[in-house]
Enzyme design. Sequence first.
Site, PDB file in Angstrom:
ATOM      1  N   LYS A 102     -69.210 -75.022 -11.328  1.00 47.07           N
ATOM      2  CA  LYS A 102     -68.506 -74.763 -10.056  1.00 47.07           C
ATOM      3  C   LYS A 102     -68.610 -73.268  -9.736  1.00 47.07           C
ATOM      4  O   LYS A 102     -68.784 -72.883  -8.600  1.00 47.07           O
ATOM      5  CB  LYS A 102     -67.054 -75.209 -10.122  1.00 47.07           C
ATOM      6  N   MET A 104     -58.959 -69.493 -17.971  1.00 45.22           N
ATOM      7  CA  MET A 104     -57.768 -68.750 -17.553  1.00 45.22           C
ATOM      8  C   MET A 104     -56.580 -69.713 -17.495  1.00 45.22           C
ATOM      9  O   MET A 104     -55.591 -69.451 -16.833  1.00 45.22           O
ATOM     10  CB  MET A 104     -58.010 -68.082 -16.203  1.00 45.22           C
ATOM     11  N   GLY A 105     -56.707 -70.843 -18.195  1.00 44.85           N
ATOM     12  CA  GLY A 105     -55.594 -71.792 -18.257  1.00 44.85           C
ATOM     13  C   GLY A 105     -55.507 -72.682 -17.032  1.00 44.85           C
ATOM     14  O   GLY A 105     -56.481 -72.831 -16.293  1.00 44.85           O
ATOM     15  N   ALA A 106     -54.312 -73.290 -16.837  1.00 48.08           N
ATOM     16  CA  ALA A 106     -54.114 -74.306 -15.790  1.00 48.08           C
ATOM     17  C   ALA A 106     -55.223 -75.348 -15.931  1.00 48.08           C
ATOM     18  O   ALA A 106     -55.968 -75.647 -14.989  1.00 48.08           O
ATOM     19  CB  ALA A 106     -54.092 -73.691 -14.401  1.00 48.08           C
ATOM     20  N   SER A 118     -60.407 -77.667  -9.839  1.00 49.69           N
ATOM     21  CA  SER A 118     -60.197 -76.226  -9.958  1.00 49.69           C
ATOM     22  C   SER A 118     -58.735 -75.974 -10.278  1.00 49.69           C
ATOM     23  O   SER A 118     -57.857 -76.713  -9.801  1.00 49.69           O
ATOM     24  CB  SER A 118     -60.539 -75.572  -8.621  1.00 49.69           C
ATOM     25  N   HIS A 135     -62.168 -78.581 -17.196  1.00 54.08           N
ATOM     26  CA  HIS A 135     -62.130 -77.863 -18.478  1.00 54.08           C
ATOM     27  C   HIS A 135     -62.262 -78.841 -19.639  1.00 54.08           C
ATOM     28  O   HIS A 135     -62.968 -78.582 -20.613  1.00 54.08           O
ATOM     29  CB  HIS A 135     -60.786 -77.139 -18.657  1.00 54.08           C
TER      30      HIS A 135
END
Length: 283
Positions: free
Chosen positions: A152, A30-32, A188, A37
């Site tokens: 996570k 979902m990006g960010a 996160s 990631h």
Amino acid sequence: MIIYKTVTELQQKISDLKAQNKSIGFVPTMGALHDGHLSLIKKCKAENDICVVSIFVNPTQFNNKEDLAKYPRTLNRDAKKLETANCDFIFAPSESDIYSNQEMTDTFSFDFNGLDTVMEGKHRPGHFNGVVQIVSKLFDYVQPNNAYFGEKDFQQVAIIHHMTKIMNYPVNIVSCPIIREESGLAMSSRNELLSTDERKIAVGISKVLNESRTFVGAKSPMDVNNWVCEQINAISGLKVEYFEIVNGYTLQTVEKWEETEYIVGCITVYCGSVRLIDNIQYK
Ligand code: PAF
């Protein structure tokens, strides 16, 4: 690296790649994007000919409008990180390209075999319906050989395994360990919403979880559960929403350590108004 913004463009590319027999690795996000990631992307790159990353803040998995509104959206910054990580394709569609009006309002139904009635599913009703709805659509579009998910989101990984089996997707689900900051805080996208002080306070979550491992066998799971909640709630600025010590396969609460060889503690804590999740493997 190419950014596809529509399903049609992406599907055209995927059919070319399939015709060339290329293996496709997929990292849905979902990006960010953060280093957690990037660790999935690195593994995806190493194990496939092509790495596709989707960036889509999926509205149907948010049961709280405010939470959806404040979710960080950083496409330009994410694209730079993905370029550096040698990602091949980004898929960043709009809401209307993915969902009809009806899909946006109706709850997607799916037989979770009970995996959704505990923990995140219990506290965020409909959350996993939205997750399965979007991940199944993305699997249909991307047709990956391998898809990468971070541990996570422990319950999410269990549900994706179940979904893949029930829906007969020929996709290998690769679950990857939690990546932590040096302080121990689980990485996160939501950490971006923490103030500098809150970031320091949030470190208490992983510290307490780590310490609780020393009690395995000596205290019952229920006593460890109570201890963890007491310790975290005693830290000013933190409030436990739930902590469950569960069988890692069925996600059901365990009463005895001997019940299974795979036991995980899953926690959700509010740090100020930011909802953080983490987990620890006990066995
Ligand atoms: O874990 C996430 O970021 C999301 O739940 C996912 C898998 C990308 C689906 O929107």
